[in-house]
Design a protein around this motif. Structure first.
Motif, mmCIF file in Angstrom:
data_model
loop_
_atom_site.group_PDB
_atom_site.id
_atom_site.type_symbol
_atom_site.label_atom_id
_atom_site.label_comp_id
_atom_site.label_asym_id
_atom_site.label_seq_id
_atom_site.Cartn_x
_atom_site.Cartn_y
_atom_site.Cartn_z
ATOM 1 N N HIS A 37 8.573 -11.548 -11.161
ATOM 2 C CA HIS A 37 9.773 -11.181 -10.396
ATOM 3 C C HIS A 37 9.448 -11.026 -8.912
ATOM 4 N N TYR A 38 8.249 -10.514 -8.638
ATOM 5 C CA TYR A 38 7.853 -10.396 -7.232
ATOM 6 C C TYR A 38 7.821 -11.775 -6.564
ATOM 7 N N SER A 39 7.240 -12.752 -7.260
ATOM 8 C CA SER A 39 7.139 -14.108 -6.711
ATOM 9 C C SER A 39 8.515 -14.689 -6.432
ATOM 10 N N LEU A 40 9.453 -14.454 -7.389
ATOM 11 C CA LEU A 40 10.820 -14.934 -7.169
ATOM 12 C C LEU A 40 11.456 -14.233 -5.970
ATOM 13 N N GLY A 41 11.288 -12.905 -5.912
ATOM 14 C CA GLY A 41 11.853 -12.154 -4.787
ATOM 15 C C GLY A 41 11.291 -12.633 -3.461
ATOM 16 N N HIS A 42 9.976 -12.856 -3.465
ATOM 17 C CA HIS A 42 9.296 -13.330 -2.253
ATOM 18 C C HIS A 42 9.843 -14.704 -1.835
ATOM 19 N N MET A 43 10.040 -15.577 -2.813
ATOM 20 C CA MET A 43 10.549 -16.923 -2.536
ATOM 21 C C MET A 43 11.969 -16.858 -1.979
ATOM 22 N N TYR A 44 12.843 -16.070 -2.649
ATOM 23 C CA TYR A 44 14.229 -15.977 -2.184
ATOM 24 C C TYR A 44 14.304 -15.347 -0.781
ATOM 25 N N ALA A 45 13.431 -14.387 -0.516
ATOM 26 C CA ALA A 45 13.420 -13.765 0.811
ATOM 27 C C ALA A 45 13.038 -14.787 1.877
ATOM 28 N N ASP A 46 12.059 -15.637 1.568
ATOM 29 C CA ASP A 46 11.667 -16.685 2.513
ATOM 30 C C ASP A 46 12.806 -17.669 2.746
ATOM 31 N N LEU A 47 13.495 -18.036 1.667
ATOM 32 C CA LEU A 47 14.629 -18.957 1.805
ATOM 33 C C LEU A 47 15.743 -18.327 2.644
ATOM 34 N N ALA A 48 15.977 -17.032 2.397
ATOM 35 C CA ALA A 48 17.021 -16.336 3.155
ATOM 36 C C ALA A 48 16.678 -16.290 4.646
ATOM 37 N N SER A 49 15.379 -16.116 4.954
ATOM 38 C CA SER A 49 14.973 -16.054 6.361
ATOM 39 C C SER A 49 15.181 -17.391 7.057
ATOM 40 N N GLN A 50 15.206 -18.489 6.275
ATOM 41 C CA GLN A 50 15.362 -19.819 6.847
ATOM 42 C C GLN A 50 16.821 -20.171 7.114
ATOM 43 N N ASN A 51 17.722 -19.744 6.196
ATOM 44 C CA ASN A 51 19.130 -20.141 6.392
ATOM 45 C C ASN A 51 20.121 -18.973 6.364
ATOM 46 N N GLY A 52 19.602 -17.752 6.189
ATOM 47 C CA GLY A 52 20.474 -16.582 6.247
ATOM 48 C C GLY A 52 21.442 -16.447 5.094
ATOM 49 N N SER A 53 21.188 -17.119 3.981
ATOM 50 C CA SER A 53 22.105 -17.085 2.842
ATOM 51 C C SER A 53 22.187 -15.691 2.228
ATOM 52 N N ALA A 54 23.407 -15.167 2.126
ATOM 53 C CA ALA A 54 23.615 -13.859 1.501
ATOM 54 C C ALA A 54 23.255 -13.901 0.021
ATOM 55 N N ASP A 55 23.465 -15.069 -0.611
ATOM 56 C CA ASP A 55 23.135 -15.202 -2.030
ATOM 57 C C ASP A 55 21.626 -15.090 -2.248
ATOM 58 N N TYR A 56 20.847 -15.715 -1.364
ATOM 59 C CA TYR A 56 19.393 -15.624 -1.477
ATOM 60 C C TYR A 56 18.926 -14.176 -1.262
ATOM 61 N N ILE A 57 19.539 -13.492 -0.307
ATOM 62 C CA ILE A 57 19.166 -12.093 -0.056
ATOM 63 C C ILE A 57 19.426 -11.253 -1.302
ATOM 64 N N LYS A 58 20.606 -11.468 -1.902
ATOM 65 C CA LYS A 58 20.961 -10.720 -3.108
ATOM 66 C C LYS A 58 19.954 -10.973 -4.218
ATOM 67 N N LYS A 59 19.580 -12.258 -4.428
ATOM 68 C CA LYS A 59 18.618 -12.595 -5.482
ATOM 69 C C LYS A 59 17.239 -12.015 -5.176
ATOM 70 N N ALA A 60 16.868 -12.021 -3.915
ATOM 71 C CA ALA A 60 15.575 -11.444 -3.528
ATOM 72 C C ALA A 60 15.539 -9.964 -3.867
#
Length: 676
Positions: A37-60
């Motif tokens: 779960h940490y790896s997924l959170g880390h990945m979604y956080a990185d994706l969110a930092s790239q495009n600012g997606s609220a959905d990615y932040i929520k998943k992170a």
């Protein structure tokens, strides 16, 4: 976010031994699930930092929470989740989540960690350096709870130490740093932090010993930079410079930045030629380095080589023509030359050309600094109403400073000897801000100026509240009892202040005031003891250097030492009219009359209303057989004495000037009529 190697390291640490839940109950930790779960959170956080997606932040956030659920005892997880909340501006959501978790389990350490980080992030505004005392207290409480739940958490002990230091709780900060060192005896941050606490307590010897041991044990660029920073905080700039030289020998990647710090420390240590060489090396390496050219100009100004100061300033201005500090540097040069009228005009020109309807915070803050400086210039030139108007403009720019500016306006009228307006201003301001301590103190100062010492002291004593008593006792001593020449009461107030003093700076202020008191009481030997005590712990304290040098010169003893002391004070504060007067006076005592006259003329340009400087100039001119000019200076001295407040005048000094003036008139009459 953490790199993969740091992630693996964190899990290695977390894997040692069995884990307990916050409540102390044994719990099976599923590290594999947590890592997933940490790896997924880390990945979604990185994706969110790239495009600012609220959905990615929520998943992170969801995955970080699941990771913490599977492994509640790895601090890194809650720290990264907290950082994600902070970076995405979801502080309320983070606080709400943590508070809900604590309702279910008051000992949920991850919830406390999250709250601690959230509160800590909100303690201060880095732009205006204001501290939110409420957030600071909450942060301290959270880290106290964290260290209670996890006594082996070094990082939390370190944070608690830093927070207690910010809160000026030196004893508690010392305890926290020592706890960190019990866990990790070689921890550089803990050793440095503890040293800083010792420095705050005035124990610079123990502070320096700790730092030296740290640097000797591990002389890396990091440890040496920490040592240099610590020396800077302790105002030991020569030691800081030596440490930075050692750091540069290790060829660190930030060498250019360190050279700037080195040059700045050398300047503060008054090693001006060395500092100049470092700055010259910097502009050789980078010819477009406007800041270094500016510092070169500053140094040449201190060295009173104004041609080279202007040459360096011109180069800085050519690179950055709109840089406000570079433009203001011309004002500094003019002031240093004693051209106060031109300096005032140039400063007003800067303010006029940068005026606008709306300002950014940085522009506003800079404008406030310049307006206060302009007010000071006007006040020195005896232009009291323009000085007051400049302060009123500050209040218009920042209404949070309304009361503070009102207090400064009272002071300005006091300096202008207009006590009627000073009292009227104080009374009007107190109707608006009746609880403002600075204004109430200003009102007491006006009473002291009017010779109402007992009434002034009574007003000041009303401010004693057990919180800020140190400053009140100092005000009582220096502004009330000293001016009323109630030296016994002044001594008691200083003794009370010394019992409350913790920092080296506070103690130095008390020793200085006590030395000045003894000098006025004609107890010169006792005064000398106080000033030398200051210079033992702070060799570059300019006021003590000047005062001691002046006393020696006035007694016509140890003139070579007096000259050294006063010259050093002027190196530190080259525009001080008082120090230039002292230098002129020691030259007079050494019979170096041209130098005496020149320095006293420079002093008069900066302090034209100082009766003592006019008196000293009269002495010099008479010895040079310029009798008419000497008479004019003593007449001016008496005029200034007459304009002065009674509390500022020693009748004995006035009598001496009158005697010298009369003798000079007799001499002039005889020289004009030899037959008599």
């Amino acid at each position: 976010m953490l790199e993969a190697s740091l992630i693996r390291k964190a899990w290695t640490i977390a894997a040692i031994g069995g884990f307990l839940t916050a409540s102390g109950q044994a719990q099976t930790v599923d590290r594999a699930a947590a890592y997933y779960h940490y790896s997924l959170g880390h990945m979604y956080a990185d994706l969110a930092s790239q495009n600012g997606s609220a959905d990615y932040i929520k998943k992170a956030i969801e995955n970080y929470k699941l990771a913490i659920k599977e492994d509640p005892q790895t601090p890194m997880l809650s720290e990264e989740l907290s950082e994600l909340y902070i970076q995405t501006g979801r502080l309320r959501e983070a606080q709400s989540d943590a508070e809900e978790a604590l309702k279910a389990n008051p000992n949920d350490i991850n919830a406390h960690r999250m709250l601690g980080r959230i509160y800590t992030r909100q303690i201060g505004d880095s732009q205006d350096h204001r501290i939110d005392e409420g957030m600071l207290k909450k942060s301290v409480d959270e880290y106290k709870k964290i260290t209670e739940l996890d006594p082996k958490d070094t990082d939390s002990w370190l944070m608690l130490g830093r927070l207690e230091k910010v809160a000026q709780n030196s004893v508690e900060a010392q305890h926290a740093y020592k706890k960190a060192l019990e866990i990790d005896p070689d921890n550089e941050d803990a050793l440095t932090g503890l040293a800083m606490v010792y420095a705050d307590l005035g124990d610079t010897t123990q502070a320096a010993d700790l730092l030296k041991k740290l640097a000797a044990k591990n002389p890396t660029p990091r440890s040496l930079q920490a040592l240099a920073a610590a020396y800077e905080q302790m105002h030991e700039y020569a030691l800081a410079a030596e440490t930075l030289k050692r750091t540069l020998e290790l060829s660190p990647p930030n060498a250019t930045e360190l050279k700037r710090f080195l040059a700045a420390d050398l300047r503060k240590a008054t090693q001006l030629q060395e500092a100049l060489k470092v700055y010259q090396d910097l502009v050789t390496e980078e010819p477009s380095d406007a800041e270094s050219y500016l510092r070169i100009s500053n140094i040449y100004t201190q060295l009173r080589d104004f041609a080279k100061a202007r040459e360096a300033e011109d180069k800085a201005r050519a690179i950055e023509p709109n840089n406000l500090e570079i433009r203001y540097n011309e004002v500094v040069i003019l002031e240093s030359e004693g051209k106060m009228s031109e300096a005032t005009g140039r400063l007003k020109e800067i303010l006029d050309t940068t005026a606008k309807k709306n300002y950014t915070k940085e522009e506003r803050d800079n404008r406030i600094i310049l307006l206060e400086r302009l007010s000071g210039f006007y006040s020195l030139n005896d232009q009291i109403e323009p000085a007051v108007e400049a302060l009123r403009q500050v209040a218009e720019l920042d209404h949070d400073q309304d009361a503070a500016m009102a207090a400064k306006i009272v002071l300005t009228y006091r300096l202008g000897k207009d006590l009627t307006k000073a009292q009227r201003e104080a009374d009007a301001a107190l109707k608006k801000w009746p609880e403002d301590r600075a204004l109430r103190a200003s009102r007491a100062d006006v009473l002291a100026d009017m010779g109402q010492t007992d009434a002034a002291a009574a007003e000041m004593r009303k401010l004693l509240d057990g919180k800020s008593d140190l400053e009140i006792y100092l005000e009582l001593a220096g502004q009330i009892y000293d001016r009323g020449r109630k030296f016994d009461e002044e001594a008691k107030a200083l003794d009370a202040a010394e019992k409350l003093a913790v920092s080296k700076e506070d103690k130095i202020g008390i020793w200085f005031q006590r030395g000045a008191m003894y000098e006025k009481m004609k107890k010169i030997d006792l005064a000398e003891v106080e000033f030398r005590k200051i210079l033992e712990v702070s060799p570059d304290y300019a006021p003590a250097l000047n005062y001691l040098g002046y006393m020696l010169a006035d007694r016509n003893v140890k003139l070579a030492e007096a000259l050294t002391l006063i010259t050093k004070a002027l190196d530190l504060e080259p525009n001080s009219g008082a120090y230039l007067d002292s230098l002129g006076w020691v030259y007079f005592k050494m019979n170096r009359l041209p130098e005496a006259e020149e320095n006293l003329r420079q002093a008069l340009l900066r302090t034209p209303r100082d009766a003592t400087v006019h008196d000293h100039m009269g002495d010099v001119l008479l010895r040079e057989s310029k009798v008419k000019e000497a008479i004019a200076q003593w007449q001016l001295s008496l005029q200034e004495f007459e304009k002065s407040l009674p509390a500022d005048v020693d009748p004995g000094d006035v009598a001496k000037v009158k005697s010298k003036l009369e003798a000079a008139r007799v001499r002039l009459a005889k020289e004009g009529n030899p037959k008599n």
